[in-house]
Enzyme design. Structure first.
Site, mmCIF file in Angstrom:
data_model
loop_
_atom_site.group_PDB
_atom_site.id
_atom_site.type_symbol
_atom_site.label_atom_id
_atom_site.label_comp_id
_atom_site.label_asym_id
_atom_site.label_seq_id
_atom_site.Cartn_x
_atom_site.Cartn_y
_atom_site.Cartn_z
ATOM 1 N N GLY A 57 130.515 43.914 -62.803
ATOM 2 C CA GLY A 57 131.124 44.897 -61.924
ATOM 3 C C GLY A 57 130.630 44.770 -60.495
ATOM 4 O O GLY A 57 129.524 44.285 -60.232
ATOM 5 N N HIS A 60 127.005 46.202 -57.121
ATOM 6 C CA HIS A 60 125.614 45.782 -57.343
ATOM 7 C C HIS A 60 125.162 44.779 -56.285
ATOM 8 O O HIS A 60 124.158 44.100 -56.462
ATOM 9 C CB HIS A 60 125.478 45.146 -58.727
ATOM 10 C CG HIS A 60 125.946 46.013 -59.844
ATOM 11 N ND1 HIS A 60 125.472 47.289 -60.037
ATOM 12 C CD2 HIS A 60 126.865 45.784 -60.820
ATOM 13 C CE1 HIS A 60 126.077 47.817 -61.098
ATOM 14 N NE2 HIS A 60 126.937 46.927 -61.580
ATOM 15 N N LYS A 110 125.284 39.902 -68.508
ATOM 16 C CA LYS A 110 124.447 41.076 -68.754
ATOM 17 C C LYS A 110 124.911 41.780 -70.029
ATOM 18 O O LYS A 110 126.103 41.813 -70.335
ATOM 19 C CB LYS A 110 124.512 42.045 -67.561
ATOM 20 C CG LYS A 110 123.977 41.445 -66.269
ATOM 21 C CD LYS A 110 123.832 42.482 -65.175
ATOM 22 C CE LYS A 110 125.129 43.170 -64.811
ATOM 23 N NZ LYS A 110 126.177 42.236 -64.347
ATOM 24 N N HIS A 222 124.734 51.382 -63.543
ATOM 25 C CA HIS A 222 126.039 52.010 -63.315
ATOM 26 C C HIS A 222 125.901 53.523 -63.212
ATOM 27 O O HIS A 222 126.891 54.247 -63.255
ATOM 28 C CB HIS A 222 127.011 51.664 -64.457
ATOM 29 C CG HIS A 222 127.131 50.207 -64.702
ATOM 30 N ND1 HIS A 222 126.700 49.609 -65.869
ATOM 31 C CD2 HIS A 222 127.618 49.219 -63.923
ATOM 32 C CE1 HIS A 222 126.924 48.303 -65.795
ATOM 33 N NE2 HIS A 222 127.478 48.043 -64.626
ATOM 34 N N ASP A 402 110.961 65.936 -27.629
ATOM 35 C CA ASP A 402 110.770 66.314 -29.025
ATOM 36 C C ASP A 402 109.747 67.425 -29.200
ATOM 37 O O ASP A 402 109.338 67.735 -30.313
ATOM 38 C CB ASP A 402 110.378 65.097 -29.872
ATOM 39 C CG ASP A 402 109.196 64.341 -29.284
ATOM 40 O OD1 ASP A 402 108.626 64.823 -28.301
ATOM 41 O OD2 ASP A 402 108.861 63.266 -29.817
ATOM 42 N N SER A 448 102.787 58.044 -24.426
ATOM 43 C CA SER A 448 101.804 58.705 -23.564
ATOM 44 C C SER A 448 100.448 58.032 -23.692
ATOM 45 O O SER A 448 99.762 57.766 -22.700
ATOM 46 C CB SER A 448 101.679 60.183 -23.932
ATOM 47 O OG SER A 448 102.877 60.865 -23.685
ATOM 48 N N GLY A 487 105.668 50.777 -17.284
ATOM 49 C CA GLY A 487 106.484 51.880 -17.775
ATOM 50 C C GLY A 487 107.900 51.844 -17.247
ATOM 51 O O GLY A 487 108.817 52.403 -17.850
ATOM 52 N N MET A 496 105.795 61.779 -15.012
ATOM 53 C CA MET A 496 104.470 62.129 -14.507
ATOM 54 C C MET A 496 104.180 61.492 -13.153
ATOM 55 O O MET A 496 103.343 61.984 -12.389
ATOM 56 C CB MET A 496 103.399 61.724 -15.515
ATOM 57 C CG MET A 496 103.312 60.239 -15.775
ATOM 58 S SD MET A 496 101.890 59.799 -16.818
ATOM 59 C CE MET A 496 102.373 60.464 -18.391
ATOM 60 N N GLY A 560 105.091 66.027 -18.543
ATOM 61 C CA GLY A 560 104.113 65.010 -18.188
ATOM 62 C C GLY A 560 103.581 65.195 -16.791
ATOM 63 O O GLY A 560 102.370 65.027 -16.531
#
Length: 579
Positions: A57, A60, A110, A222, A402, A448, A487, A496, A560
């Protein structure tokens, strides 16, 4: 339950389009027109050799078409998703290979009723036409303690049989020799799967329901139910329970395994585990086997026989010897076979020692001096201010990032406080900054940590052997330039640097400031930094996470920049200035 969304054009066309995609991506593969059969594109190279045909089948992938190539399968027949291929397609594949002049055809199947019936029917039809043909059935499932008439299911161990048989066929072995060898090899192969989620055939509901926080052990590829459900445990615990079950002598489907045996280990992703999880599971499996005295000769870890999007994995163990390893290591062009190490993995030293972090001369420089107390006081003030401002910085960061800017700076502050409690502050400012650079890099983490470590590393050089105000000004300038260079940000980009660069310009005046004028210059630099931080409120971010946020949503100062201004104010306060 809902039908799972999948990135397909239609459930009806997905198998044919997937096969077309696999062949389109691999120059060594072709499709047999009118059938879901993938063949080697160099069929002429098979003349006089045994051809290997497998399949089953779809769903897979990369099994089975991914294992078609020199040194593995000659062809693979695909059915619908989780459905055995029709005997007509199997027969078409057999006859195409026979017509290419092969000495015989071996079907590797199989142990599922549909596969046995359809491949068996095609075999009988081909034999009636004069084809020299044989079939090997792979039944490597170790799940069931008491076997039914259907017997053990065929799982990921089938891929290992493809490899052994393929290497023998490439070597020129006869059909009988290959059948005898792989039949014996299958007795030493065992597989067990575990899943944290079901899978779903395109256009259908999930194959079964699994409550959150539970896992199912012993399920089929399956989505057939397993033997037991339990709470999700740690990777180490899950792997140990799997290997315990697989090798339990009281189970009728167990794999006999004893201390001193050598094995090939296959850690197979059933579809949706992350590479991170797979690596953790692989480590656990190797450790568990080695603790039993089993030598792990080879390891395969990845997606080899999947079950659509099932979040789970299976472990396959194959007992091996020198002859089997030669076949396993033989080269193959099959696109899905991994590029494996051919070294025995057990007993190997998996790590090397890093270079010494500090030379003897650097360690000798870690001695207190006239400036040690002052620099300690400055560091303590900076740490206290950053910890006090932790939640404020987090709040500013949540507006455009974040939300962890305060936490990140707090990590650095705690690390420096711990360091101060267990170290003398060297009298050489350059040595102090170098030590802080390493500390921040290791403990602060993220961009950072890298930026501050860059700043401190570059700033340390002008202060090696110097401590006068002009050297400090040069140091801050050198650190700032390193941040800009690596950076990629510039003043005006809402970072910053918008606080740091105006302060640096003021600090340059230290080289010409009159005696006693140092604090006045420092005060002015602090004020410039604070003004620069406040100005970021009206700037459009061009660097950092905030650059991905719509400008109208970013209305608070950059966290920052605020942190930099806070640290400069702390230096000024520690040296006797007002808060």
């Amino acid at each position: 339950m809902e039908v799972q969304r999948k990135l397909l054009n239609s459930p009806e066309c997905c198998v044919d389009e997937a096969l077309s995609g696999i062949v389109s991506c691999n120059g060594g593969l072709v499709l047999l027109r009118g059938h879901r059969v993938v063949l080697r594109s160099d069929l002429g190279a098979l003349k006089g050799h045994v051809a290997l045909l497998s399949g089953g089948g779809s769903g897979h992938e990369p099994a089975h078409a991914g294992y078609v190539g020199a040194g593995m399968l000659s062809g693979a027949v695909a059915g619908g998703v989780f459905a055995s291929p029709p005997p007509g397609s199997v027969l078409a594949g057999i006859l195409t290979l026979w017509q290419a002049g092969v000495s015989g055809v071996l079907l590797i199947v199989k142990n599922y009723t549909g596969d046995r019936l359809n491949f068996g029917l095609a075999l009988e039809q081909a034999r009636a036409r004069g084809v020299r043909i044989a079939m090997v059935i792979v039944a490597d499932d170790c799940a069931f303690t008491h076997l039914s008439k259907a017997g053990r299911r065929g799982l990921c161990g089938t891929v290992l049989v493809h490899k052994l048989a393929g290497a023998m066929a490439e070597r020129g072995c006869s059909l009988d020799e290959i059948v005898a060898k792989v039949t014996e090899a299958t007795k030493g192969i065992g597989t067990l799967g575990v899943s944290l989620s079901p899978c779903s055939v395109p256009g259908c509901l999930p194959t079964f329901q699994l409550p959150p926080g539970e896992m199912e052990m012993g399920l089929g590829i399956h989505g057939e139910p397993g033997i037991k459900r339990s709470k999700v445990a740690s990777a180490d615990e899950v792997v140990k329970s799997m290997i315990d079950h697989m090798t339990d002598p009281s189970s009728q489907s167990h794999l006999s395994l004893k201390s001193g045996d050598s094995v090939v280990l296959c850690v197979n992703n059933l579809g949706a585990l992350s590479c991170l999880e797979m690596a953790v599971v692989s480590r656990a499996a190797i450790s568990c086997l080695e603790a039993r005295g089993v030598q792990v000769a080879r390891v395969m870890s990845g997606s080899f026989m999947t079950s659509l999007e099932m979040a789970g994995m299976s472990l396959t163990l194959m007992r091996t010897d020198k002859e089997t390893l030669v076949l396993f290591d033989a080269k193959t062009t099959a696109p899905a076979w991994p590029n494996l190490s051919t070294a025995v993995l057990s007993g190997r030293n998996c790590s090397v020692a890093p270079p010494e972090s500090a030379s003897a001369s650097e360690e000798a420089a870690d001695q207190e001096g006239p400036l040690s107390d002052v620099m300690r006081k400055v560091l303590e003030e900076i740490c206290a201010s950053l910890l006090k401002q932790q939640e404020e910085l987090n709040a500013l960061d949540r507006a455009a990032g974040d939300g962890d800017c305060g936490n990140t700076h707090a990590l650095a502050a705690h690390a420096i406080q711990e360091w101060l409690n267990s170290h003398v502050v060297p009298g050489c400012p350059g040595q102090l900054l170098s030590s802080l650079a390493v500390l921040v890099q290791e403990r602060m983490g993220g961009s950072s940590g890298a930026l501050y470590s860059l700043f401190l590393t570059a700033a340390a050089l002008p202060l090696r052997g110097y401590s006068h105000p002009a050297a400090w000004a040069e140091a801050v300038h050198a650190g700032t330039e390193a941040m800009r260079r690596y950076g990629g940000a510039e003043p005006g980009d809402r970072t910053m640097l918008d606080a740091l660069c105006p302060a640096v310009e003021e600090l340059k005046r230290l080289s010409s400031a009159p005696s006693g004028g140092t604090m006045a210059v420092l005060q002015k630099a602090v004020e410039k930094a604070e003004q620069g931080a406040e100005s970021t409120r009206d700037l459009t971010a061009k660097a950092g996470r905030a650059s991905y946020i719509a400008a109208e949503r970013v209305t608070l100062p950059d966290p920052g920049a605020v942190a930099v201004a806070t640290m400069l104010r702390s230096v000024y306060v520690a040296l006797g200035g007002s808060k």
